[in-house]
Design a protein around this motif. Structure first.
Motif, short mmCIF file in Angstrom:
data_model
loop_
_atom_site.label_atom_id
_atom_site.label_comp_id
_atom_site.label_asym_id
_atom_site.label_seq_id
_atom_site.Cartn_x
_atom_site.Cartn_y
_atom_site.Cartn_z
N PHE A 5 0.00 -24.05 -28.74
CA PHE A 5 0.44 -23.31 -29.92
C PHE A 5 1.53 -22.29 -29.60
N ARG A 6 2.20 -22.43 -28.49
CA ARG A 6 3.23 -21.48 -28.11
C ARG A 6 4.45 -21.61 -29.02
N LYS A 7 5.15 -20.50 -29.20
CA LYS A 7 6.34 -20.49 -30.05
C LYS A 7 7.57 -20.96 -29.28
N MET A 8 7.55 -20.85 -27.95
CA MET A 8 8.71 -21.20 -27.14
C MET A 8 8.31 -22.22 -26.08
N TYR A 9 9.28 -23.07 -25.74
CA TYR A 9 9.08 -24.08 -24.71
C TYR A 9 8.76 -23.41 -23.38
N ARG A 10 7.76 -23.92 -22.69
CA ARG A 10 7.35 -23.39 -21.39
C ARG A 10 7.54 -24.48 -20.35
N LYS A 11 8.23 -24.15 -19.26
CA LYS A 11 8.54 -25.11 -18.20
C LYS A 11 7.73 -24.79 -16.95
N GLY A 12 7.09 -25.80 -16.39
CA GLY A 12 6.37 -25.63 -15.13
C GLY A 12 7.36 -25.50 -13.98
N THR A 13 7.07 -24.59 -13.05
CA THR A 13 7.97 -24.36 -11.93
C THR A 13 7.16 -24.08 -10.66
N SER A 14 7.87 -23.89 -9.59
CA SER A 14 7.30 -23.42 -8.33
C SER A 14 8.40 -22.63 -7.62
N LEU A 15 8.59 -21.38 -8.06
CA LEU A 15 9.70 -20.56 -7.59
C LEU A 15 9.17 -19.30 -6.91
N ASP A 16 9.68 -19.02 -5.73
CA ASP A 16 9.30 -17.79 -5.03
C ASP A 16 9.95 -16.59 -5.72
N GLY A 17 9.21 -15.48 -5.74
CA GLY A 17 9.76 -14.27 -6.33
C GLY A 17 9.04 -13.04 -5.82
N LYS A 18 9.42 -11.92 -6.39
CA LYS A 18 8.78 -10.65 -6.03
C LYS A 18 8.64 -9.81 -7.29
N PHE A 19 7.77 -8.83 -7.22
CA PHE A 19 7.58 -7.93 -8.36
C PHE A 19 7.38 -6.52 -7.86
N ILE A 20 7.62 -5.59 -8.77
CA ILE A 20 7.31 -4.18 -8.55
C ILE A 20 6.44 -3.77 -9.72
N ASN A 21 5.27 -3.23 -9.42
CA ASN A 21 4.35 -2.79 -10.47
C ASN A 21 4.71 -1.36 -10.85
N LEU A 22 5.44 -1.23 -11.95
CA LEU A 22 5.91 0.08 -12.41
C LEU A 22 4.76 0.97 -12.87
N SER A 23 3.62 0.38 -13.19
CA SER A 23 2.46 1.15 -13.65
C SER A 23 1.60 1.65 -12.50
N ARG A 24 1.90 1.20 -11.30
CA ARG A 24 1.08 1.58 -10.14
C ARG A 24 1.97 2.06 -8.99
N ASP A 25 2.70 3.13 -9.26
CA ASP A 25 3.54 3.78 -8.24
C ASP A 25 4.54 2.83 -7.59
N ASN A 26 5.11 1.90 -8.38
CA ASN A 26 6.12 0.96 -7.88
C ASN A 26 5.61 0.10 -6.72
N GLU A 27 4.33 -0.25 -6.77
CA GLU A 27 3.74 -1.10 -5.73
C GLU A 27 4.40 -2.48 -5.75
N PRO A 28 4.96 -2.92 -4.61
CA PRO A 28 5.64 -4.21 -4.56
C PRO A 28 4.67 -5.35 -4.24
N GLY A 29 5.11 -6.56 -4.52
CA GLY A 29 4.31 -7.73 -4.19
C GLY A 29 5.13 -8.99 -4.27
N LEU A 30 4.58 -10.07 -3.71
CA LEU A 30 5.22 -11.38 -3.75
C LEU A 30 4.51 -12.27 -4.75
N MET A 31 5.24 -13.22 -5.31
CA MET A 31 4.65 -14.09 -6.33
C MET A 31 5.26 -15.48 -6.25
N LEU A 32 4.55 -16.42 -6.88
CA LEU A 32 5.02 -17.79 -7.04
C LEU A 32 5.02 -18.06 -8.54
N VAL A 33 6.22 -18.21 -9.12
CA VAL A 33 6.34 -18.45 -10.55
C VAL A 33 5.87 -19.87 -10.84
#
Length: 105
Positions: A5-33
């Protein structure tokens, strides 16, 4: 049977990335999209997951397109299941040309 029931097309991926949690003192982390749309990003956290619903993150990852386009977005966490995080882009309808082209079926 699974209904989508999504309004926008969603594409499956496997992409490396990183994030910064702005709500938790800019705590960094790695992710797989794992999936992406114009309105949100689903990803798995690499390592311990200290992300909570309503946290604000800055995510950065590189598309596997011909230009290796770098995508940088602000998102709000909407769901956390183990190490999987579902997030919504803020602002939700900001158009990204590279991402729009990448998502074309």
């Amino acid at each position: 049977v699974s209904l989508e029931f999504r309004k926008m097309y969603r594409k499956g991926t496997s992409l490396d990335g990183k994030f910064i949690n702005l709500s938790r003192d800019n705590e960094p982390g790695l992710m797989l999209v794992k999936d992406i749309s114009m309105g949100g990003i689903g990803f798995e956290v690499v390592g311990p997951c200290r992300i909570h619903v309503d946290d604000e993150l800055e995510v950065t990852f590189t598309l596997d397109d011909t230009h290796s386009s770098v995508i940088k977005k602000q998102v709000v966490v909407r769901i956390v299941r183990n190490n999987f995080v579902g997030s919504e882009c803020t602002p939700p309808h900001e158009y990204d040309k590279a991402l729009g082209f990448y998502l074309m079926p």
